[in-house]
Design an enzyme around this catalytic site. Structure first.
Site, PDB file in Angstrom:
ATOM      1  CG  HIS A  45      79.848 131.460  19.857  1.00 26.91           C
ATOM      2  ND1 HIS A  45      78.962 132.473  20.200  1.00 26.91           N
ATOM      3  CD2 HIS A  45      80.584 131.349  18.682  1.00 26.91           C
ATOM      4  CE1 HIS A  45      79.572 132.944  18.848  1.00 26.91           C
ATOM      5  NE2 HIS A  45      79.995 132.078  18.009  1.00 26.91           N
ATOM      6  CG  ASP A  74      80.063 133.286  24.223  1.00 29.10           C
ATOM      7  OD1 ASP A  74      80.101 132.533  23.002  1.00 29.10           O
ATOM      8  OD2 ASP A  74      80.590 134.316  24.249  1.00 29.10           O
ATOM      9  CD  GLU A  87      83.583 132.739  18.287  1.00 33.99           C
ATOM     10  OE1 GLU A  87      84.399 132.786  17.516  1.00 33.99           O
ATOM     11  OE2 GLU A  87      82.990 133.845  18.683  1.00 33.99           O
ATOM     12  CD  GLU A  88      81.249 136.504  19.482  1.00 34.33           C
ATOM     13  OE1 GLU A  88      81.622 137.184  18.331  1.00 34.33           O
ATOM     14  OE2 GLU A  88      80.398 136.333  18.282  1.00 34.33           O
ATOM     15  CD  GLU A 128      81.267 131.319  15.109  1.00 38.49           C
ATOM     16  OE1 GLU A 128      80.816 132.815  14.292  1.00 38.49           O
ATOM     17  OE2 GLU A 128      81.926 130.994  15.960  1.00 38.49           O
TER      18      GLU A 128
HETATM   19 ZN   LIG Z   1      80.014 133.630  16.299  1.00 34.67          ZN
END
Ligand SMILES: [Zn+2]
Length: 376
Positions: free
Chosen positions: A66, A68, A133-134, A162
Site C-alpha cells: 500500500h 498510503d 490500507e490504512e 507489511e
Molecule cells: Zn501497512
C-alpha cells in the site's frame, strides 16, 4: 553501495500520501514496472488508487503493498519533517519508511534485478498495490480482489510486505491474522433522582456484574499459530447531560474482540447475548464484523521465504498471526498461500518512523532470493 532501493524509498516517502490519497506514488511504481514489460491495470475507485500489474504466465507470485500512510500525528514529536526523507547515521526517517514504502521499494528493485538476470523467467510476477490500507479499506484491496475473482484469477504465492519483523529483520513472518468484531451495546435503565433511587433503575449498577463476566470471558486456548481470542472493553458512556443528582437512563458500552479461527463470530455473539439475558438486562446491541480471521498453512512460499531469510539475514523466522488486521484477509480467498513479511515494526504509526538502510538492502535481497527459488 547499491542505492536504487534507497532512492526509490525516499522518493515515495517525500510524497505525503495520507490514506486514502496516493498523490502520484503509484505513477512512479507503474512507470518502473512498465519499463520492465509489466501490463498495468488501474482500478481506481472514488478517492482510492489501486493497480494490478503482471508479467509472464503460469504460476503466479503476487507482491502486495500500500502506498498510503497514516497521518504524522503531532509534528512537534518528529525530529525530522515526516514527509522529507532524511538519513542520519544510516537510518532513514520519514512517514512510511517501514509501513510500507520501504518494503515496496525493496519489492520493485528485487523484481527489477530478477528480470534483468532472467528476462524469460518461469511463471508470472504480479503486483497488487492500493492506497486504502490504512483507512477503511472499502475501495482498496477488497474491491480489486473481487474483480480478480470474477475473472477467475488465481494467485499461487501471495507475499504481503507489511512490517512483520519484531527485533531484527527476518525474525517473524505471518501466515494469518485474527478477526476483529466490535459491539455497540446499550443497556437501558430508568432515569431518576439520586435521592430517590427506588423509582429509578441505574444502568451502571445493573451492568456491573455483566461487565465483570464479560471481561473474564474465554473463548478458546489458542493453538501454535494463534493467541487465544480476547475481549477488551474500550468505552463506557452514560451520556453528558447528567448532573451529580441524576441517575442516568442508559449506558453505552463499546467493546472489541480479536478472535482466531478456533471460534466463530456467531458463537461469540451468542455467548455474549446469553450473558446479557442471564443478567436480565434490557439491552440493544449492534455488531460490526471488522475482519474475519484467516490462516494460511505454511507451504512452498513460506519455505522459500524462510530459506531466503536464513541465507540473507542469518536467522530462521518464527511464524505468527499476532498484530492488527491486514489486507491478507481479502487475499486469502484468491491465493493458495498468503504470507506477510517486511521490515521492523517497532516504529510503525509513531513519530520518527524509521528504517535502517541496511535492512532495506537485506529485504530487497530476501525478496530477490524468493523469486529465484520460485520462478527461475
Ligand atoms: Zn501497512
Amino acid at each position: 553501495m547499491h542505492t536504487k532501493v534507497l532512492n526509490l524509498a525516499q522518493k515515495l516517502i517525500n510524497i505525503p500520501s495520507i490514506s486514502p490519497k496516493d498523490f502520484g506514488c503509484q505513477d512512479i511504481l507503474a512507470k518502473i514496472l512498465q519499463s520492465y514489460g509489466f501490463t498495468i491495470e488501474r482500478m481506481n475507485f472514488k478517492d482510492t488508487k489501486n493497480f494490478w500489474a503482471w508479467r509472464g504466465f503460469g504460476k503466479t507470485i503476487t507482491f502486495v503493498g500500500h502506498t498510503d500512510v497514516v497521518p504524522p500525528g503531532d509534528i512537534k514529536n518528529w525530529y525530522t519533517p515526516p514527509f522529507t526523507s532524511t538519513i542520519k547515521k544510516n537510518i532513514l526517517f520519514g512517514r512510511g519508511a517501514v509501513d510500507m514504502k520501504g518494503s515496496i521499494a525493496a519489492m520493485l528493485i528485487a523484481v527489477e534485478s530478477f528480470i534483468k538476470k532472467k528476462p524469460t523467467h518461469n511463471g508470472r510476477i504480479s503486483f497488487l498495490i492500493t492506497s486504502d490500507e490504512e483507512s477503511d479499506g472499502t475501495n482498496g484491496t477488497r474491491k480489486v480482489v473481487s474483480i480478480l475473482k470474477n475473472r477467475n484469477e488465481r494467485i499461487n504465492y501471495c507475499l504481503i510486505g507489511e512490517p512483520t519483523s519484531e527485533n531484527v529483520l527476518g525474525d517473524c513472518i505471518k501466515n494469518g491474522r485474527r478477526g476483529s468484531l466490535s459491539a455497540n451495546l446499550k443497556i437501558y435503565g430508568k432515569q431518576g433522582h439520586i435521592a430517590y433511587p427506588k423509582g429509578a433503575i441505574n444502568p451502571i449498577h445493573s451492568s456491573l456484574p455483566f461487565l465483570l463476566e464479560l471481561s473474564l470471558l474465554s473463548f478458546d486456548n489458542g493453538n501454535i499459530f494463534f493467541e487465544p481470542s480476547s475481549i477488551q472493553v474500550v468505552k463506557i458512556d452514560s451520556g453528558k447531560n447528567y448532573t451529580v443528582n441524576m441517575i442516568p437512563g442508559e449506558l453505552k458500552i463499546f467493546f472489541n474482540i480479536r478472535f482466531n479461527s478456533l471460534v466463530s463470530k456467531a458463537t461469540i455473539m451468542n455467548v455474549i447475548e446469553n450473558l446479557l439475558i442471564k443478567h436480565a438486562l434490557k439491552y440493544s446491541i449492534s455488531w460490526i464484523v471488522c475482519a474475519e480471521p484467516f490462516i494460511s498453512s505454511p507451504k512452498v512460499l513460506s519455505q522459500a521465504l524462510s530459506e531466503s531469510i536464513g541465507a540473507c539475514a542469518n536467522i530462521i523466522p518464527v511464524i505468527k498471526t499476532n498484530g492488527g488486521t491486514s489486507d491478507g484477509r481479502f487475499l486469502f480467498s484468491l491465493a493458495d498461500e498468503v504470507i506477510e513479511f517486511g521490515l521492523l515494526n517497532s516504529t510503525i504509526h509513531q513519530a520518527n518512523e524509521c528504517v535502517n538502510i541496511f535492512d532495506l538492502l537485506k529485504l530487497q535481497n530476501i525478496y530477490y532470493h524468493v523469486l529465484n527459488k520460485l520462478l527461475l
